[in-house]
Design a protein around this motif. Structure first.
Motif, PDB file in Angstrom:
ATOM      1  N   VAL A  13      35.154  29.846  47.864  1.00 57.42           N
ATOM      2  CA  VAL A  13      33.935  29.625  47.109  1.00 57.42           C
ATOM      3  C   VAL A  13      34.028  30.433  45.827  1.00 57.42           C
ATOM      4  N   THR A  14      33.778  29.779  44.708  1.00 57.45           N
ATOM      5  CA  THR A  14      33.809  30.479  43.435  1.00 57.45           C
ATOM      6  C   THR A  14      32.490  31.209  43.257  1.00 57.45           C
ATOM      7  N   LEU A  15      32.559  32.496  43.093  1.00 56.07           N
ATOM      8  CA  LEU A  15      31.349  33.308  42.970  1.00 56.07           C
ATOM      9  C   LEU A  15      31.124  33.699  41.519  1.00 56.07           C
ATOM     10  N   SER A  16      29.872  33.703  41.117  1.00 51.87           N
ATOM     11  CA  SER A  16      29.506  34.149  39.780  1.00 51.87           C
ATOM     12  C   SER A  16      29.682  35.658  39.690  1.00 51.87           C
ATOM     13  N   PRO A  17      29.790  36.208  38.484  1.00 47.54           N
ATOM     14  CA  PRO A  17      29.858  37.671  38.352  1.00 47.54           C
ATOM     15  C   PRO A  17      28.691  38.370  39.031  1.00 47.54           C
ATOM     16  N   ARG A  18      27.498  37.756  38.958  1.00 45.11           N
ATOM     17  CA  ARG A  18      26.328  38.373  39.599  1.00 45.11           C
ATOM     18  C   ARG A  18      26.526  38.420  41.117  1.00 45.11           C
ATOM     19  N   ALA A  19      26.981  37.315  41.703  1.00 44.39           N
ATOM     20  CA  ALA A  19      27.201  37.291  43.150  1.00 44.39           C
ATOM     21  C   ALA A  19      28.300  38.268  43.549  1.00 44.39           C
ATOM     22  N   MET A  20      29.315  38.403  42.708  1.00 49.13           N
ATOM     23  CA  MET A  20      30.379  39.375  42.972  1.00 49.13           C
ATOM     24  C   MET A  20      29.816  40.789  43.005  1.00 49.13           C
TER      25      MET A  20
ATOM     26  N   TRP B 241      44.677  40.314  35.076  1.00 47.05           N
ATOM     27  CA  TRP B 241      44.774  41.739  35.365  1.00 47.05           C
ATOM     28  C   TRP B 241      45.632  42.454  34.330  1.00 47.05           C
ATOM     29  N   ARG B 242      45.209  43.649  34.005  1.00 53.69           N
ATOM     30  CA  ARG B 242      46.033  44.540  33.194  1.00 53.69           C
ATOM     31  C   ARG B 242      47.315  44.873  33.968  1.00 53.69           C
ATOM     32  N   PRO B 243      48.406  45.201  33.267  1.00 51.49           N
ATOM     33  CA  PRO B 243      49.651  45.532  33.986  1.00 51.49           C
ATOM     34  C   PRO B 243      49.470  46.621  35.033  1.00 51.49           C
ATOM     35  N   GLU B 244      48.588  47.602  34.762  1.00 53.62           N
ATOM     36  CA  GLU B 244      48.382  48.706  35.703  1.00 53.62           C
ATOM     37  C   GLU B 244      47.742  48.237  37.011  1.00 53.62           C
ATOM     38  N   LEU B 245      47.077  47.066  36.962  1.00 57.23           N
ATOM     39  CA  LEU B 245      46.381  46.562  38.148  1.00 57.23           C
ATOM     40  C   LEU B 245      46.966  45.242  38.630  1.00 57.23           C
ATOM     41  N   ALA B 246      48.173  44.930  38.215  1.00 58.58           N
ATOM     42  CA  ALA B 246      48.783  43.650  38.597  1.00 58.58           C
ATOM     43  C   ALA B 246      48.868  43.483  40.103  1.00 58.58           C
ATOM     44  N   TRP B 247      48.961  44.578  40.837  1.00 57.05           N
ATOM     45  CA  TRP B 247      49.048  44.529  42.302  1.00 57.05           C
ATOM     46  C   TRP B 247      47.813  43.891  42.934  1.00 57.05           C
TER      47      TRP B 247
ATOM     48  N   LEU C 107      35.822  41.368  48.591  1.00 55.26           N
ATOM     49  CA  LEU C 107      35.150  40.992  47.346  1.00 55.26           C
ATOM     50  C   LEU C 107      34.590  42.212  46.629  1.00 55.26           C
ATOM     51  N   GLY C 108      34.070  43.151  47.408  1.00 50.29           N
ATOM     52  CA  GLY C 108      33.554  44.363  46.787  1.00 50.29           C
ATOM     53  C   GLY C 108      34.639  45.129  46.056  1.00 50.29           C
ATOM     54  N   GLN C 109      35.811  45.224  46.670  1.00 53.62           N
ATOM     55  CA  GLN C 109      36.926  45.916  46.025  1.00 53.62           C
ATOM     56  C   GLN C 109      37.382  45.171  44.762  1.00 53.62           C
ATOM     57  N   ILE C 110      37.399  43.816  44.826  1.00 53.61           N
ATOM     58  CA  ILE C 110      37.757  43.038  43.645  1.00 53.61           C
ATOM     59  C   ILE C 110      36.751  43.288  42.525  1.00 53.61           C
ATOM     60  N   GLY C 111      35.465  43.329  42.881  1.00 56.27           N
ATOM     61  CA  GLY C 111      34.448  43.592  41.875  1.00 56.27           C
ATOM     62  C   GLY C 111      34.625  44.955  41.229  1.00 56.27           C
ATOM     63  N   THR C 112      34.952  45.945  42.042  1.00 53.87           N
ATOM     64  CA  THR C 112      35.192  47.291  41.508  1.00 53.87           C
ATOM     65  C   THR C 112      36.401  47.302  40.583  1.00 53.87           C
ATOM     66  N   LEU C 113      37.485  46.676  41.034  1.00 55.67           N
ATOM     67  CA  LEU C 113      38.696  46.641  40.213  1.00 55.67           C
ATOM     68  C   LEU C 113      38.484  45.855  38.920  1.00 55.67           C
ATOM     69  N   ARG C 114      37.626  44.863  38.969  1.00 57.61           N
ATOM     70  CA  ARG C 114      37.348  44.099  37.748  1.00 57.61           C
ATOM     71  C   ARG C 114      36.678  44.982  36.704  1.00 57.61           C
ATOM     72  N   LEU C 115      35.767  45.837  37.135  1.00 57.75           N
ATOM     73  CA  LEU C 115      35.126  46.765  36.204  1.00 57.75           C
ATOM     74  C   LEU C 115      36.155  47.733  35.617  1.00 57.75           C
TER      75      LEU C 115
ATOM     76  N   GLU D 124      30.454  55.971  33.801  1.00 56.53           N
ATOM     77  CA  GLU D 124      30.868  55.155  32.654  1.00 56.53           C
ATOM     78  C   GLU D 124      31.466  53.825  33.093  1.00 56.53           C
ATOM     79  N   VAL D 125      32.343  53.846  34.085  1.00 55.65           N
ATOM     80  CA  VAL D 125      33.109  52.657  34.448  1.00 55.65           C
ATOM     81  C   VAL D 125      32.392  51.810  35.495  1.00 55.65           C
ATOM     82  N   LEU D 126      31.803  52.468  36.506  1.00 59.58           N
ATOM     83  CA  LEU D 126      31.254  51.749  37.655  1.00 59.58           C
ATOM     84  C   LEU D 126      29.736  51.748  37.713  1.00 59.58           C
ATOM     85  N   GLY D 127      29.090  52.460  36.774  1.00 56.87           N
ATOM     86  CA  GLY D 127      27.636  52.410  36.713  1.00 56.87           C
ATOM     87  C   GLY D 127      26.913  53.343  37.654  1.00 56.87           C
TER      88      GLY D 127
END
Length: 357
Positions: free
Chosen positions: A9-16, A107-113, A121-129, A152-155
């Motif tokens: 299921v494709t989730l919106s940024p808000r749902a993420m 993903w940035r090279p540092e987060l290519a993994w 999903l929560g971890q993906i949302g955190t890594l996206r920030l 600053e990064v995660l609010g």
């Protein structure tokens, strides 16, 4: 619905963001009132929008379709759209939706993994920030304390604290260096009483004062006495790094659940920081068990948990302390006061555990 078997299921940024916030909820259920509190954190920008209730309803529908939540059949219909009065949250785990979300991010090279890692999903949302921050601020060379960077990064200033012991900081993944941050050490109040290599940490202020005065006359191997300030010592133990002459750390606190949890936690933190182990001041604990009057009224600790908490102590002190906790009692370290210490003409009676090995 099991998230591992749900369709992508494709989730919106808000749902993420809501999914990430719900993963941190301490219980597996929450009421509608509690859901609004979580949504206020996950989507603060919607606070003043007329569509806020609709935004939440759409996010819940998407998370339900992804198998990430279960909504009660009972609805709040006082305003449209209707919202469930209670949510049930399965244990966070990797899902097809999380995998699809990870693969859709540049993903940035540092987060290519992150593109191929098994993440929630929560971890993906955190890594996206973090990914966005690296993209926008990657050229900066400022290094700031952990909670400043977290805000600053995660609010939220405590989000990174909670992540440090998770799989996101496993080898080859996130590091404090990548985030250009460090764990600031709260100060540890110490008083020098001699030239020895042992630091004696005392949980409470009055006993700290008493032991400082008594030991000044004959400090033995104790060079400094520190006030642990209760639970603050779990973090301030790292400040021992700044006291270069310390070669051993002894601790004396209350015999209750918190009094045993604090030094055990500080012991683990000391190991992480490359410090000497936090060891019990055995003679002082032995004296406390000898002369202290148990205070009832505590919540009895199950026997197994009591043994676990008391495991930081050596035997036979651990068994005696566990029995105390299981009986719903405690001993305040203030029982080992000035008169009790002065009555022991041989300081060796209670200085066991304060000598440098």
């Amino acid at each position: 619905m099991n998230p591992s078997t749900s369709a992508k299921v494709t989730l919106s940024p808000r749902a993420m963001r809501l999914a990430a916030a719900l993963e941190e909820w301490p219980r597996r259920t929450l009421t509608l009132a509690e859901l609004w509190e979580v949504f206020a954190i996950a989507d603060a920008a919607s606070a003043m929008r007329p569509s806020r209730r609709t935004d939440l309803a759409e996010a819940l529908e998407a998370l339900t379709a992804a198998g990430l939540i279960s909504c009660s059949h009972t609805k709040d219909t006082s305003v449209t759209p209707a919202l469930p009065t209670r949510l049930k949250l399965p244990a966070p785990q990797p899902s097809p939706s999380a995998a699809a979300a990870a693969q859709a991010i540049a993903w940035r090279p540092e987060l290519a993994w992150a593109a191929s890692a098994r993440l929630t999903l929560g971890q993906i949302g955190t890594l996206r920030l973090i990914n966005d921050w690296l993209r926008d601020c990657g050229r900066d060379d400022d290094v700031v304390p952990l909670r400043e960077r977290s805000l600053e990064v995660l609010g939220h200033e405590k989000r990174l604290d909670a992540l440090l012991n998770t799989s996101l900081f496993a080898p080859g993944r996130l590091t404090l260096g990548l985030l250009r941050t460090f764990r600031a050490h709260p100060p540890l109040s110490t008083r020098r009483i001699g030239g020895g290599p042992v630091l004696l940490v005392v949980e409470n202020a009055d006993t700290f004062d008493t032991l400082t005065r008594v030991l000044t006359a004959d400090p033995g191997d104790v060079g400094r006495v520190a006030w642990g300030a209760g639970a603050a010592f779990e973090a301030s133990v790292a400040s021992v790094l700044d006291v270069t002459e310390v070669r051993a750390i002894a601790y004396f606190g209350d015999l209750d659940a918190d009094g045993l949890r604090i030094p055990a936690s500080a012991h683990r933190r000391a190991a992480q920081e490359g410090l000497p182990p936090v060891c019990p001041a055995a003679g002082l604990y032995r004296l406390l068990l000898e002369i202290g009057v148990p205070q009832p009224g505590q919540t009895p600790v199950p026997h197994g948990k009591a043994l676990e908490l008391a495991g930081w102590l050596s035997e036979p002190l651990a068994t005696r302390a566990a029995s105390l906790l299981a009986a719903g009692c405690r001993l305040a370290q203030e029982a080992v006061g000035m008169r009790a210490l002065q009555a022991r003409t041989e300081v060796s009676e209670w200085q066991d555990g304060l000598a440098f090995p």
